[in-house]
Design a protein around this motif. Structure first.
Motif, mmCIF file in Angstrom:
data_model
loop_
_atom_site.group_PDB
_atom_site.id
_atom_site.type_symbol
_atom_site.label_atom_id
_atom_site.label_comp_id
_atom_site.label_asym_id
_atom_site.label_seq_id
_atom_site.Cartn_x
_atom_site.Cartn_y
_atom_site.Cartn_z
ATOM 1 N N GLY A 44 0.709 -1.634 -0.492
ATOM 2 C CA GLY A 44 0.021 0.608 0.374
ATOM 3 C C GLY A 44 0.806 1.099 -0.223
ATOM 4 N N TYR A 45 1.928 1.305 -0.078
ATOM 5 C CA TYR A 45 2.789 2.274 -0.153
ATOM 6 C C TYR A 45 3.322 2.655 -1.520
ATOM 7 N N TRP A 74 1.942 17.476 -4.530
ATOM 8 C CA TRP A 74 2.651 17.460 -3.381
ATOM 9 C C TRP A 74 3.750 18.369 -2.554
ATOM 10 N N TYR A 75 4.776 17.757 -3.526
ATOM 11 C CA TYR A 75 5.496 17.732 -3.473
ATOM 12 C C TYR A 75 6.174 19.524 -3.485
ATOM 13 N N GLU A 76 5.047 20.311 -4.633
ATOM 14 C CA GLU A 76 5.380 21.490 -5.091
ATOM 15 C C GLU A 76 4.692 22.872 -4.112
ATOM 16 N N GLU A 123 -5.156 14.977 1.630
ATOM 17 C CA GLU A 123 -5.231 15.862 0.657
ATOM 18 C C GLU A 123 -4.784 15.005 -1.311
ATOM 19 N N PHE A 124 -3.743 14.694 -0.079
ATOM 20 C CA PHE A 124 -2.239 14.425 -1.568
ATOM 21 C C PHE A 124 -2.360 12.382 -1.618
ATOM 22 N N GLY A 125 -3.261 12.339 -0.567
ATOM 23 C CA GLY A 125 -3.008 10.302 -0.828
ATOM 24 C C GLY A 125 -2.508 10.117 -0.056
ATOM 25 N N ALA A 147 5.120 6.176 2.424
ATOM 26 C CA ALA A 147 3.354 6.266 2.199
ATOM 27 C C ALA A 147 2.543 6.274 1.324
ATOM 28 N N GLY A 148 1.527 6.138 1.825
ATOM 29 C CA GLY A 148 0.286 5.267 1.289
ATOM 30 C C GLY A 148 -1.321 6.322 1.372
#
Length: 249
Positions: A44-45, A74-76, A123-125, A147-148
């Motif tokens: 799930g990651y 998400w990075y940005e 919010e970005f999963g 993460a996931g």
């Protein structure tokens, strides 16, 4: 242990060894990401980040990232918002020894900025994850984060994640970290002498009287010392110099 359980365990160990070998032989950051994801997606990651951890008051993380497997949006957003300053996982990672779960960090949060970082990650999963703290060859902090949205936290899954994360860090450090790291600057004899006196409680003026130099010269040396040690202040410089065995306390 039954023969069936032994067979399953052996199969899992073989898979881990094979995955580690593939990661170890990677020749690019893209290949590290591909091989790591290939092995951890079953748990799930979906996202991973391998990074060194500079002081958080700098707010600058991007130049310290070794391998970026975060979702692009998400990075940005994380970088644009300067979230590294408030990231509670980064804070904990700098002093932690054992891997830890995002959810455990989140449950203890009282700081609104720190909570916002983790709320917006969802919010970005990136609803949950694991951080694996690492110290590099110089003893400086680094971290692998995976993460996931729905992650497997079974002991076998976590052992696999921990093992492969460390192999991924080693591969990233070999390919990227060593090639861009500047040689560590050592303090000069005079700088060590000044910092040793300051560590003993002397002021810049007192050190200037002891050494027969101007107070302005002492202050200039202190500024250079902080730059060499990447220290936020004199106290931080003393701690860092002692850790590097350049002064005694």
């Amino acid at each position: 242990m039954s023969a069936v359980h032994r067979s399953v365990l052996q199969h899992e160990l073989i898979q881990i060894f094979e995955a580690a070998a593939q990661i170890d032989s990677a020749t690019s950051a893209t290949e590290i990401i591909r091989q790591l994801r290939k092995r951890i997606e079953r748990y799930g990651y979906a996202a991973c980040l391998i990074t060194e951890l500079p002081r958080q008051d700098t707010g600058m993380l991007d130049e310290h990232i070794l391998v970026n497997g975060w979702p692009g949006e998400w990075y940005e957003h994380y970088m644009a918002a300067g979230y590294y300053r408030h990231d509670p996982c980064a804070t904990l990672c700098r002093g932690a020894i054992e891997p830890f779960l995002w959810r455990d960090v989140y449950h203890g949060l009282t700081n609104s900025n720190a909570r916002r970082v983790m709320d917006e990650a969802k919010e970005f999963g990136l609803r949950d994850g694991i951080c694996i703290p690492i110290q590099d060859a110089f003893g400086d902090p680094a971290c692998v984060t995976v993460a996931g949205s729905e992650i497997d936290l079974a002991p076998a899954a976590r052992c696999t994640i921990h093992a492969l994360a460390r192999h991924a860090y080693s591969a990233a450090e070999r390919l990227i970290g060593n090639s861009r790291r500047q040689p560590r600057q050592k303090l000069s004899e005079r700088e060590r002498e000044i910092l040793q006196w300051v560590a003993g409680g002397k002021t810049a003026w007192e050190v200037s009287r002891i050494l027969g130099i101007s107070e302005n010269t002492v202050t200039t040396h202190q500024r250079n010392i902080k730059q060499k040690l990447n220290a936020a202040n004199v106290v931080h410089a003393i701690v860092e110099a002692h850790r590097r065995h350049e002064i005694e306390l």
